[in-house]
Design an enzyme around this catalytic site. Structure first.
Site, mmCIF file in Angstrom:
data_model
loop_
_atom_site.group_PDB
_atom_site.id
_atom_site.type_symbol
_atom_site.label_atom_id
_atom_site.label_comp_id
_atom_site.label_asym_id
_atom_site.label_seq_id
_atom_site.Cartn_x
_atom_site.Cartn_y
_atom_site.Cartn_z
ATOM 1 N N HIS A 122 110.742 80.910 -32.361
ATOM 2 C CA HIS A 122 109.937 79.930 -31.635
ATOM 3 C C HIS A 122 108.922 79.364 -32.627
ATOM 4 C CE1 HIS A 122 108.457 78.747 -27.350
ATOM 5 N NE2 HIS A 122 107.767 78.018 -28.209
ATOM 6 N N TYR A 294 109.912 69.589 -18.736
ATOM 7 C CA TYR A 294 108.521 69.201 -18.495
ATOM 8 C C TYR A 294 108.362 67.822 -17.864
ATOM 9 C CZ TYR A 294 107.074 73.296 -21.056
ATOM 10 O OH TYR A 294 106.876 74.599 -21.435
HETATM 11 C C1 BGC Z 1 107.215 74.830 -26.091
HETATM 12 C C2 BGC Z 1 105.966 75.638 -25.866
HETATM 13 C C3 BGC Z 1 104.813 74.704 -25.545
HETATM 14 C C4 BGC Z 1 105.158 73.949 -24.282
HETATM 15 C C5 BGC Z 1 104.070 73.017 -23.782
HETATM 16 C C6 BGC Z 1 107.403 73.687 -25.152
HETATM 17 O O1 BGC Z 1 107.865 72.572 -25.846
HETATM 18 O O2 BGC Z 1 108.349 75.651 -26.171
HETATM 19 O O3 BGC Z 1 105.726 76.426 -26.989
HETATM 20 O O4 BGC Z 1 103.599 75.359 -25.441
HETATM 21 O O5 BGC Z 1 106.304 73.181 -24.497
HETATM 22 O O6 BGC Z 1 103.849 71.987 -24.688
#
Ligand code: BGC
Length: 452
Positions: A122, A294
């Site tokens: 990661h 997201y």
């Molecule tokens: C990542 C995390 C990050 C999260 C929020 C993802 O892209 O895996 O490490 O904190 O998004 O930005």
């Protein structure tokens, strides 16, 4: 009649973190420095000069944090292993001090009925390997497979699901093309090379697993639906390029054995041809895909935006998180169904989903009231239920994140946690969203039927 929600008794309810974002003590017990250790020390790259030197102090508070997970009713925990704790200079002899931490973490999770879901990479590459070219050096695939094998040998008796890489797209887009994350390069020619060696490394680590492991291995990618802002041909083409760049660049080679045609369109002569045997290596059968979700993006053509030539169009009627991402829960159903249709009926996990919102601590009763995050989780958990109803073989869900942590180049300014962390005192407080998630878990989804 309100809709009712029910999840299978074997569904995994988890939360996720990553090593550099929560552990702190980056050099403890013989660990070597990672590229993040260097990146945060380069002036101007991380907001307010924040570092992961202490972070959530999870390296020392691990036992209490596992008890917090248990209190919430989690039956899975997704975390990452810091390569430079295991091999301080990336290769060579195992550093037992670092290995011991992950053995204790796994054992503590198991003792508490929580399934460990480790990710091998990661983003925290050992500096010693970056100094040899990092993801640009073809040898990195062997370095990664050796490290992966060391972990399998030690932990495969106790770990049933392994992930090779987290979000290779961010590593190349952020790390090698736009410079927003470590190692902070901005180079059109490097990005395709980094992509390819990340995927070769993934392939070699999967091959190594077939030789040594007895359970499952998969890959985690971040995906976002890319919707055209209009039906003008140039916007439709822009959305197609954006989709290829983010969603298909990694999964196409893994499942279909080739990169999307759009990659040449985007990168021009910076996109190399690769030997056929590389594609065979990359196309290893994997046991599951982890999807980090997201946002969706509404895309228009933008000639000046190098190199994909796309821009995201803000949506007047949408809510946005503190990181400026559109809240769009339907996109989670859409992207899970898309994976099934494009790549086949492979088991899926949502390995990250969550939001940063400003959390105001309530002075009177010490509670952390985060209604926007509660709504966010309610809607997205309903969305995964919709995906299951649409026939997706979705076997688990991990919230991002278990607790507030170091949000990479944004430092501690963005709080993604279900659990609030006071970074002065390291005190942990369950936010209302954590209590809500606990109710959903305890009721196997039934609590999603009420409210909102
Ligand atoms: C990542 C995390 C990050 C999260 C929020 C993802 O892209 O895996 O490490 O904190 O998004 O930005």
């Amino acid at each position: 009649m309100p809709k009712s929600y029910e999840f299978s008794p074997t569904f995994l309810w988890g939360a996720a973190t990553s090593a550099y974002q929560v552990e702190g003590s980056p050099l403890a017990d013989g660990a070597g420095p990672s590229i993040w250790h260097r990146f945060v020390r380069t002036p101007g790259l991380v907001l307010h000069g924040h570092t992961g030197d202490v972070a959530c102090d999870h390296y020392r508070r691990m036992k209490d944090d596992v008890l917090t997970m248990k209190q919430m009713g989690l039956n899975a925990y997704r975390f990452s292993i810091a390569w430079a704790r295991i091999f301080p200079s990336g290769r060579g002899a195992v550093n037992e001090g670092g290995m011991d931490f992950y053995e204790r973490l796994v054992d503590t999770l198991l003792e508490n009925g929580i399934e460990p879901l480790p990710t091998l990479f990661h983003w925290d590459l050992p500096i010693a390997l970056d100094d040899r070219g990092g993801w640009l050096n073809p040898d990195v695939a062997d370095w990664f497979a050796d490290y992966a094998s060391a972990m399998y040998r030690r932990l495969d008796g106790r770990v049933k699901k392994w992930t090779t890489l987290n979000e290779p797209w961010v590593v190349t887009d952020g790390g090698y093309l736009h410079g927003a994350v470590a190692p902070g390069h901005r180079n059109l020619y490097e990005a395709p090379i980094a992509t390819h060696h990340l995927l070769r490394a993934h392939g070699k680590a999967v091959r190594a697993y077939r030789a040594e492991g007895r359970h499952e291995v998969g890959l985690v990618v971040n995906l976002a639906p890319k919707h055209a802002a209009s039906d003008k041909a140039e916007d439709v083409a822009a959305a197609r390029r954006a989709d290829a760049y983010m969603n298909r660049q990694y999964l196409d080679p893994v499942f279909l054995g080739s990169y999307p045609d759009e990659m040449k369109e985007i990168f021009g002569d910076a996109w190399p041809d690769w030997p056929a045997e590389d594609y065979e290596l990359i196309r290893q059968k994997i046991d599951f895909v982890g999807v980090n979700y997201y946002m969706r993006d509404v895309i228009r053509h933008e000639e000046r935006k190098w190199p994909v030539k796309t821009a995201v169009v803000p949506q007047a009627l949408s809510t946005y998180t503190q990181t400026g991402w559109e809240v769009y829960s339907k996109g989670l159903t859409e992207i899970l169904v898309w994976v099934k249709h494009r790549y086949g009926d492979i088991p899926l996990y949502v390995t990250e989903n969550g939001a940063a919102f400003y959390d105001a601590p309530c002075a009177r009763d010490g509670r952390i009231n985060d209604p926007l995050r509660v709504d966010y989780y309610r809607d997205h958990l309903r969305a995964i239920h919709d995906a299951i109803e649409a026939g997706v073989d979705l076997r688990g869900y991990c919230a991002w994140s278990l607790m507030d942590n170091m949000e990479w180049s944004l430092g501690y300014s963005m709080r993604f946690g279900l659990v609030h962390v006071n970074f002065e005192t390291q005190e942990r407080t369950l936010k209302d969203s954590a209590r809500f998630y606990a109710e959903v878990i305890a009721s196997r989804g039934a609590a999603l039927g009420a409210g909102g």
